[in-house]
Design an enzyme around this catalytic site. Structure first.
Site, PDB file in Angstrom:
ATOM      1  N   ASN A   7       3.728   9.337   2.883  1.00  0.00           N
ATOM      2  CA  ASN A   7       4.124   8.500   1.749  1.00  0.00           C
ATOM      3  C   ASN A   7       3.662   9.222   0.489  1.00  0.00           C
ATOM      4  OD1 ASN A   7       4.029   6.661  -0.439  1.00  0.00           O
ATOM      5  ND2 ASN A   7       4.021   4.920   0.954  1.00  0.00           N
ATOM      6  N   GLU A  34       8.561   6.323   0.057  1.00  0.00           N
ATOM      7  CA  GLU A  34       8.368   6.023  -1.371  1.00  0.00           C
ATOM      8  C   GLU A  34       8.754   7.210  -2.258  1.00  0.00           C
ATOM      9  OE1 GLU A  34       5.963   2.836  -3.064  1.00  0.00           O
ATOM     10  OE2 GLU A  34       4.451   3.432  -1.606  1.00  0.00           O
ATOM     11  N   ASP A 145       5.065   4.976   7.099  1.00  0.00           N
ATOM     12  CA  ASP A 145       4.038   4.119   6.519  1.00  0.00           C
ATOM     13  C   ASP A 145       4.260   2.740   7.117  1.00  0.00           C
ATOM     14  OD1 ASP A 145       2.450   2.436   5.073  1.00  0.00           O
ATOM     15  OD2 ASP A 145       3.155   3.081   3.100  1.00  0.00           O
ATOM     16  N   ASN A 147       2.184   0.187   7.107  1.00  0.00           N
ATOM     17  CA  ASN A 147       1.507  -0.912   6.405  1.00  0.00           C
ATOM     18  C   ASN A 147       0.868  -1.901   7.380  1.00  0.00           C
ATOM     19  OD1 ASN A 147       1.383  -0.612   3.519  1.00  0.00           O
ATOM     20  ND2 ASN A 147       3.620  -0.747   3.473  1.00  0.00           N
ATOM     21  N   ASP A 217      -0.611   4.974   8.355  1.00  0.00           N
ATOM     22  CA  ASP A 217       0.496   5.918   8.522  1.00  0.00           C
ATOM     23  C   ASP A 217       0.423   6.462   9.948  1.00  0.00           C
ATOM     24  OD1 ASP A 217       1.578   6.313   5.561  1.00  0.00           O
ATOM     25  OD2 ASP A 217      -0.613   6.141   5.511  1.00  0.00           O
ATOM     26  N   ASP A 246      -1.592   8.282  -2.919  1.00  0.00           N
ATOM     27  CA  ASP A 246      -2.704   7.531  -2.314  1.00  0.00           C
ATOM     28  C   ASP A 246      -2.713   7.655  -0.787  1.00  0.00           C
ATOM     29  OD1 ASP A 246      -0.351   6.042  -2.555  1.00  0.00           O
ATOM     30  OD2 ASP A 246      -1.362   4.147  -2.979  1.00  0.00           O
ATOM     31  N   HIS A 247      -1.671   8.289  -0.218  1.00  0.00           N
ATOM     32  CA  HIS A 247      -1.600   8.503   1.237  1.00  0.00           C
ATOM     33  C   HIS A 247      -1.762   9.983   1.563  1.00  0.00           C
ATOM     34  CE1 HIS A 247       0.348   4.554   2.385  1.00  0.00           C
ATOM     35  NE2 HIS A 247       0.554   4.555   1.089  1.00  0.00           N
TER      36      HIS A 247
END
Length: 255
Positions: A7, A34, A145, A147, A217, A246-247
């Site tokens: 991501n 994303e 991802d 989540n 992930d 951020d990933h």
DNA sequence: ATGGTGGGGGACCCA
């Protein structure tokens, strides 16, 4: 072959990081989430220069997914068949003898919200579709991802990230287990039992430096691919760069 | 657990 999921939180901003990581890590296939780019803005020429073909399904501002591969990407599917969804969260393709499904699973905001309901409905639809895909493509990787943090080892603080919290709630984890129940395996756990290995860290509170993260992930492999998995992990290197996603990328190696 | 950060886009939404 190395297959990875990342991501990037805006491919527009992160293209230099992606190019650097492709050169250094050398994955054969990458699922990107994303991208936040409309298709006419997708940097397919730059990625081709880096040695990767790309297929993509994007939109302005939110979501957006892509598949990159060194070889041809065939039988491309965008979205979940039969599931109306304006949000670009799914792209699948076949590379060699492996089918790869790339998911940007709904975040869900908070347990009990409309977005949480959408997340659970979306996960149900994706499970029904993947069940059918497995019948056609036994050699299947489902990555992205998710989540969802699979269990307590995958969160920095299990008391906060508990059965009532978004990303770790009972219904979300049950939905992930139902997906695994189709005959899929969390590749990371085939070779790693330790707790505290994460793929996402909040931008706030110096979370990465303190390793306050989650492993959300994932790379899932089918029963048929499971014996070919030689290693799996998370590459923290791009998370250390300036202005990072951020990933961090999650990867699996298949013989 | 928040919202101290970040992306997008130009006020808030999303994560």
């Amino acid at each position: 072959m190395k297959i990875a999921s990342w991501n990037v939180n805006s491919l527009n901003v992160r293209l230099p990081h992606l190019e650097q990581w492709l050169a250094e890590f050398g994955p054969d296939v990458v699922g990107i989430q994303e991208t936040k780019l409309e298709d006419h803005k997708f940097p397919d020429a730059a990625l081709a220069a880096a040695g990767y073909r790309s297929v993509f399904a994007g939109q302005k501002t939110y979501n957006g997914v892509a598949l990159l591969a060194r070889g041809a990407i065939e039988d491309v599917q965008i979205g979940i068949p039969g599931f109306e969804d304006e949000q670009k969260r799914v792209i699948a393709g076949t590379i060699g003898d492996v089918r790869v499904i790339n998911l940007y699973v709904v975040n869900g905001q908070d347990v009990g919200t409309d977005k949480y309901g959408y997340k659970l409905r979306w996960l149900e639809a994706v499970r029904e579709w993947i069940k059918a895909e497995l019948a056609v493509y036994p050699q299947l990787v489902v990555l992205g991802d998710f989540n969802i943090a699979p269990d307590a080892r995958d969160v920095h603080d299990p008391e906060v990230w508990n059965e009532t919290h978004i990303l770790t709630s009972a219904a979300e984890r049950e939905a992930l287990q139902a997906l695994l129940g189709l005959g899929l395996h969390d590749a990371f756990r085939l070779h790693n039992e330790e707790a505290g290995v994460f793929s996402w860290w909040d931008y706030r509170m110096a979370a990465f430096r303190r390793n306050l993260g989650l492993r959300i992930d994932l790379t899932l492999v089918s029963d048929a691919l499971k014996p070919r998995v030689t290693a799996a992990g998370i590459d923290r290197a791009p998370r250390k760069l300036e202005r990072p996603s951020d990933h961090a990328p999650a990867w699996v190696e298949i013989a």
